[in-house]
Design a protein around this motif. Structure first.
Motif, PDB file in Angstrom:
ATOM      1  N   LEU A 293       0.861  -1.172   0.000  1.00 26.61           N
ATOM      2  CA  LEU A 293       0.000   0.000   0.000  1.00 26.61           C
ATOM      3  C   LEU A 293       0.900   1.226   0.000  1.00 26.61           C
ATOM      4  CD1 LEU A 293      -3.043   0.928   0.338  1.00 26.61           C
ATOM      5  CD2 LEU A 293      -2.423   1.318   2.734  1.00 26.61           C
ATOM      6  N   VAL A 294       0.769   2.054  -1.019  1.00 23.40           N
ATOM      7  CA  VAL A 294       1.632   3.225  -1.153  1.00 23.40           C
ATOM      8  C   VAL A 294       0.952   4.440  -0.530  1.00 23.40           C
ATOM      9  CG1 VAL A 294       2.717   4.822  -2.777  1.00 23.40           C
ATOM     10  CG2 VAL A 294       2.748   2.353  -3.232  1.00 23.40           C
ATOM     11  N   CYS A 295       1.675   5.087   0.369  1.00 22.95           N
ATOM     12  CA  CYS A 295       1.253   6.371   0.929  1.00 22.95           C
ATOM     13  C   CYS A 295       2.247   7.418   0.431  1.00 22.95           C
ATOM     14  CB  CYS A 295       1.238   6.331   2.456  1.00 22.95           C
ATOM     15  SG  CYS A 295       0.802   7.914   3.221  1.00 22.95           S
ATOM     16  N   SER A 296       1.760   8.382  -0.355  1.00 20.04           N
ATOM     17  CA  SER A 296       2.650   9.373  -0.955  1.00 20.04           C
ATOM     18  C   SER A 296       2.462  10.773  -0.391  1.00 20.04           C
ATOM     19  CB  SER A 296       2.421   9.412  -2.478  1.00 20.04           C
ATOM     20  OG  SER A 296       1.065   9.719  -2.769  1.00 20.04           O
ATOM     21  N   SER A 297       1.547  10.935   0.551  1.00 16.37           N
ATOM     22  CA  SER A 297       1.221  12.277   1.052  1.00 16.37           C
ATOM     23  C   SER A 297       2.023  12.675   2.290  1.00 16.37           C
ATOM     24  CB  SER A 297      -0.275  12.368   1.368  1.00 16.37           C
ATOM     25  OG  SER A 297      -0.641  11.393   2.320  1.00 16.37           O
ATOM     26  N   VAL A 298       2.828  11.766   2.822  1.00 17.80           N
ATOM     27  CA  VAL A 298       3.681  12.120   3.951  1.00 17.80           C
ATOM     28  C   VAL A 298       5.134  12.168   3.490  1.00 17.80           C
ATOM     29  CG1 VAL A 298       2.100  11.078   5.625  1.00 17.80           C
ATOM     30  CG2 VAL A 298       4.014   9.737   4.763  1.00 17.80           C
ATOM     31  N   ASP A 299       5.946  12.928   4.180  1.00 14.73           N
ATOM     32  CA  ASP A 299       7.355  13.116   3.851  1.00 14.73           C
ATOM     33  C   ASP A 299       8.168  11.961   4.419  1.00 14.73           C
ATOM     34  OD1 ASP A 299      10.005  13.882   3.625  1.00 14.73           O
ATOM     35  OD2 ASP A 299       9.647  15.946   4.249  1.00 14.73           O
ATOM     36  N   ALA A 300       8.727  11.125   3.538  1.00 13.89           N
ATOM     37  CA  ALA A 300       9.477   9.953   3.977  1.00 13.89           C
ATOM     38  C   ALA A 300      10.654  10.322   4.873  1.00 13.89           C
ATOM     39  CB  ALA A 300       9.961   9.147   2.773  1.00 13.89           C
ATOM     40  N   GLU A 301      11.255  11.457   4.599  1.00 13.82           N
ATOM     41  CA  GLU A 301      12.387  11.909   5.417  1.00 13.82           C
ATOM     42  C   GLU A 301      11.924  12.260   6.824  1.00 13.82           C
ATOM     43  OE1 GLU A 301      16.293  12.622   6.200  1.00 13.82           O
ATOM     44  OE2 GLU A 301      15.617  12.195   4.153  1.00 13.82           O
ATOM     45  N   ALA A 302      10.824  12.993   6.913  1.00 12.93           N
ATOM     46  CA  ALA A 302      10.327  13.436   8.214  1.00 12.93           C
ATOM     47  C   ALA A 302       9.808  12.283   9.061  1.00 12.93           C
ATOM     48  CB  ALA A 302       9.221  14.474   8.026  1.00 12.93           C
ATOM     49  N   TRP A 303       9.293  11.243   8.399  1.00 12.70           N
ATOM     50  CA  TRP A 303       8.694  10.124   9.140  1.00 12.70           C
ATOM     51  C   TRP A 303       9.634   8.928   9.254  1.00 12.70           C
ATOM     52  CZ3 TRP A 303       3.883  10.202  11.528  1.00 12.70           C
ATOM     53  CH2 TRP A 303       3.135  11.373  11.310  1.00 12.70           C
ATOM     54  N   PHE A 304      10.903   9.130   8.956  1.00 11.67           N
ATOM     55  CA  PHE A 304      11.884   8.040   9.081  1.00 11.67           C
ATOM     56  C   PHE A 304      12.363   7.941  10.517  1.00 11.67           C
ATOM     57  CE2 PHE A 304      16.459   6.631   8.311  1.00 11.67           C
ATOM     58  CZ  PHE A 304      16.117   5.290   8.296  1.00 11.67           C
ATOM     59  N   SER A 305      12.365   6.729  11.046  1.00 17.54           N
ATOM     60  CA  SER A 305      12.739   6.520  12.447  1.00 17.54           C
ATOM     61  C   SER A 305      14.241   6.511  12.655  1.00 17.54           C
ATOM     62  CB  SER A 305      12.176   5.185  12.932  1.00 17.54           C
ATOM     63  OG  SER A 305      12.847   4.120  12.283  1.00 17.54           O
ATOM     64  N   GLY A 306      15.014   6.372  11.559  1.00 13.82           N
ATOM     65  CA  GLY A 306      16.454   6.220  11.697  1.00 13.82           C
ATOM     66  C   GLY A 306      16.873   4.770  11.829  1.00 13.82           C
ATOM     67  N   ASN A 307      15.918   3.860  11.745  1.00 10.06           N
ATOM     68  CA  ASN A 307      16.193   2.436  11.897  1.00 10.06           C
ATOM     69  C   ASN A 307      16.529   1.808  10.547  1.00 10.06           C
ATOM     70  OD1 ASN A 307      16.225  -0.268  12.485  1.00 10.06           O
ATOM     71  ND2 ASN A 307      14.045  -0.433  12.914  1.00 10.06           N
ATOM     72  N   PRO A 308      17.769   1.327  10.340  1.00 11.18           N
ATOM     73  CA  PRO A 308      18.143   0.769   9.047  1.00 11.18           C
ATOM     74  C   PRO A 308      17.466  -0.554   8.734  1.00 11.18           C
ATOM     75  CG  PRO A 308      19.926   0.497  10.626  1.00 11.18           C
ATOM     76  CD  PRO A 308      18.907   1.359  11.292  1.00 11.18           C
ATOM     77  N   VAL A 309      16.908  -1.246   9.739  1.00 14.98           N
ATOM     78  CA  VAL A 309      16.195  -2.492   9.460  1.00 14.98           C
ATOM     79  C   VAL A 309      14.924  -2.199   8.678  1.00 14.98           C
ATOM     80  CG1 VAL A 309      15.017  -4.470  10.494  1.00 14.98           C
ATOM     81  CG2 VAL A 309      17.164  -3.655  11.468  1.00 14.98           C
ATOM     82  N   LEU A 310      14.203  -1.168   9.087  1.00 11.94           N
ATOM     83  CA  LEU A 310      13.051  -0.686   8.329  1.00 11.94           C
ATOM     84  C   LEU A 310      13.482   0.630   7.694  1.00 11.94           C
ATOM     85  CD1 LEU A 310      10.116  -1.375  10.824  1.00 11.94           C
ATOM     86  CD2 LEU A 310      10.935  -2.804   8.947  1.00 11.94           C
ATOM     87  N   GLY A 311      13.879   0.568   6.454  1.00  8.33           N
ATOM     88  CA  GLY A 311      14.505   1.709   5.807  1.00  8.33           C
ATOM     89  C   GLY A 311      13.571   2.879   5.575  1.00  8.33           C
ATOM     90  N   LYS A 312      14.150   3.967   5.111  1.00 12.42           N
ATOM     91  CA  LYS A 312      13.393   5.190   4.859  1.00 12.42           C
ATOM     92  C   LYS A 312      12.283   4.919   3.856  1.00 12.42           C
ATOM     93  CE  LYS A 312      15.979   8.740   4.716  1.00 12.42           C
ATOM     94  NZ  LYS A 312      16.973   9.744   4.251  1.00 12.42           N
ATOM     95  N   GLY A 313      11.087   5.310   4.203  1.00 14.67           N
ATOM     96  CA  GLY A 313       9.938   5.100   3.333  1.00 14.67           C
ATOM     97  C   GLY A 313       9.105   3.891   3.685  1.00 14.67           C
ATOM     98  N   VAL A 314       9.560   3.078   4.620  1.00 11.17           N
ATOM     99  CA  VAL A 314       8.764   1.936   5.085  1.00 11.17           C
ATOM    100  C   VAL A 314       7.941   2.394   6.284  1.00 11.17           C
ATOM    101  CG1 VAL A 314       8.804  -0.398   6.027  1.00 11.17           C
ATOM    102  CG2 VAL A 314      10.442   0.248   4.255  1.00 11.17           C
ATOM    103  N   TYR A 315       6.617   2.387   6.137  1.00  8.06           N
ATOM    104  CA  TYR A 315       5.730   2.919   7.168  1.00  8.06           C
ATOM    105  C   TYR A 315       5.046   1.816   7.965  1.00  8.06           C
ATOM    106  CZ  TYR A 315       6.293   7.128   4.298  1.00  8.06           C
ATOM    107  OH  TYR A 315       6.817   8.189   3.589  1.00  8.06           O
ATOM    108  N   HIS A 316       5.764   0.747   8.181  1.00  6.17           N
ATOM    109  CA  HIS A 316       5.224  -0.398   8.925  1.00  6.17           C
ATOM    110  C   HIS A 316       4.645   0.024  10.271  1.00  6.17           C
ATOM    111  CE1 HIS A 316       4.864  -4.572  10.166  1.00  6.17           C
ATOM    112  NE2 HIS A 316       5.639  -4.368  11.215  1.00  6.17           N
ATOM    113  N   SER A 317       5.288   0.936  10.925  1.00  9.40           N
ATOM    114  CA  SER A 317       4.864   1.360  12.255  1.00  9.40           C
ATOM    115  C   SER A 317       3.571   2.160  12.237  1.00  9.40           C
ATOM    116  CB  SER A 317       5.960   2.210  12.909  1.00  9.40           C
ATOM    117  OG  SER A 317       7.163   1.496  12.943  1.00  9.40           O
ATOM    118  N   TYR A 318       3.163   2.609  11.058  1.00  8.38           N
ATOM    119  CA  TYR A 318       1.976   3.449  10.941  1.00  8.38           C
ATOM    120  C   TYR A 318       0.815   2.750  10.238  1.00  8.38           C
ATOM    121  CZ  TYR A 318       5.775   6.747  11.768  1.00  8.38           C
ATOM    122  OH  TYR A 318       6.877   7.379  12.284  1.00  8.38           O
ATOM    123  N   ASP A 319       0.922   1.441  10.035  1.00  7.53           N
ATOM    124  CA  ASP A 319      -0.129   0.706   9.340  1.00  7.53           C
ATOM    125  C   ASP A 319      -1.506   0.953   9.954  1.00  7.53           C
ATOM    126  OD1 ASP A 319       1.419  -0.557   7.354  1.00  7.53           O
ATOM    127  OD2 ASP A 319       1.943  -2.221   8.672  1.00  7.53           O
TER     128      ASP A 319
END
Length: 343
Positions: A293-319
């Motif tokens: 499921l693609v979410c394109s309305s949020v800023d991937a940089e701003a919502w990145f946790s800094g966790n390399p296991v779940l890379g930038k742009g993976v919004y698993h935590s916000y499902d």
């Protein structure tokens, strides 16, 4: 810059990165947890006041603090129980207006261990104590609490993976119980064509009100850094705003609301944190080729946790968080459809 929502799973995964090497498949397999003990329930209503029940399994909230710790925690592990309470507030509460929520504590696999394993090895790990507990808890719920009411299954991440074991094994052996199932929200884990082919008694959702079905999606940006380790080949997706499976985008303005501390907020790791309904944040589009499921309305940089296991742009935590009020409305709609058709 918008502050990042530090969902508990992200924090645990980051702290678990040091143990991504060779893992010991150790744990507490054997006798399942005793669910006649109320202390082994995260949520146990004193009485059922609604027509529908919810059975919820929380995501990965346990991680090993030392290499000698077991890959699977005990059911009374303090870290796991505290994390489960936080996950419950962020996720299970989406269903609190729909049904009576029953949520067991269960022995759980280590965060880093689960993400670093192949699908087969992860199954070998989680089909021990975690599945034993989920099966025992659900069976106890059906025999002692359910009283024939229709129910919804809900989970996220590891909780959803274990729900799929329950759907495959328990429902396959108990078709009478399966007939009571309104829907299974197995979010944050891949439901594949191969899984359904092996379990012909199960179906994936096609619209907003079909029942006896599985709902699943994994949220990410259109482009991500690295590979999305949560997603399996052949994953099926439904759009949680439009409840369609085509690739037509649903805008953020159509979203019924996200559940966050604020558009510029930060969640401390505390179940007492106050959360808010946020409008116009997350859009949604099914990408069938990628199985996401693609979410394109949020800023991937701003919502990145800094966790390399779940890379930038993976919004698993916000499902759940991005589409919280859509999930609430949909659960109500499916419950009403089930009750109307089975009244």
């Amino acid at each position: 810059m918008q502050k990042k929502l530090f969902y508990l799973l992200i924090v645990i995964l980051v702290s678990g990165l040091g143990i991504l090497g060779i893992l010991r498949f150790s744990g507490q397999d054997g006798e399942a947890t005793d669910y006649s003990n109320p202390d082994n329930w995260l949520a146990l209503p004193p009485q059922a006041v609604m027509e529908v029940d919810i059975f919820y399994l929380y995501p990965t909230v346990y991680h090993k603090q030392a290499s000698t710790d077991p890959d699977i925690c005990e059911v009374n592990n303090d870290m796991m129980r505290f994390g489960a309470q936080m996950a419950y507030k962020l996720q299970a509460t989406a269903f609190e207006t729909v049904g009576n929520i029953y949520a067991p504590y269960y022995r759980q696999g280590d965060a880093a261990a689960c993400l670093s394993l192949t699908e087969e090895d992860r199954y070998n790990l989680l089909s021990g104590a975690p599945e034993e507990d989920a099966m025992a808890a659900f069976d106890y719920y059906i025999k002692h609490f359910n009283n024939g009411r229709p129910f919804i299954l809900a989970g996220h991440s590891q909780g959803s993976e274990i729900l799929l074991y329950l759907l495959s094994d328990y429902m396959g052996k108990h078709p009478d119980v399966y007939k009571q199932m309104i829907a299974a929200y197995a979010i944050g884990y891949s439901v594949t064509e191969d899984y359904l082919a092996k379990n012909p008694h199960l179906r994936f959702a096609e619209n907003a009100t079909d029942t006896g079905v599985i709902i699943s999606y994994n949220t990410q940006a259109a482009e991500i850094e690295g590979k999305n380790l949560i997603v399996s080949e052949g994953a099926l997706v439904i759009n949680p705003i439009s409840w369609t499976r085509d690739d037509v985008p649903a805008s953020a303005s159509e979203n019924l609301g996200s559940y966050l501390p604020g558009a510029d907020g930060y969640i401390p790791i505390n179940p007492d944190t106050e959360l808010k309904k946020i409008m116009g944040l997350a859009d949604a589009r099914v990408d069938s080729e990628k199985g996401v499921l693609v979410c394109s309305s949020v800023d991937a940089e701003a919502w990145f946790s800094g966790n390399p296991v779940l890379g930038k742009g993976v919004y698993h935590s916000y499902d759940y968080s991005f589409y919280y009020y859509n999930l609430r409305q949909n659960a109500a709609d499916r419950a009403r459809a089930f009750l109307d058709n089975n009244g």
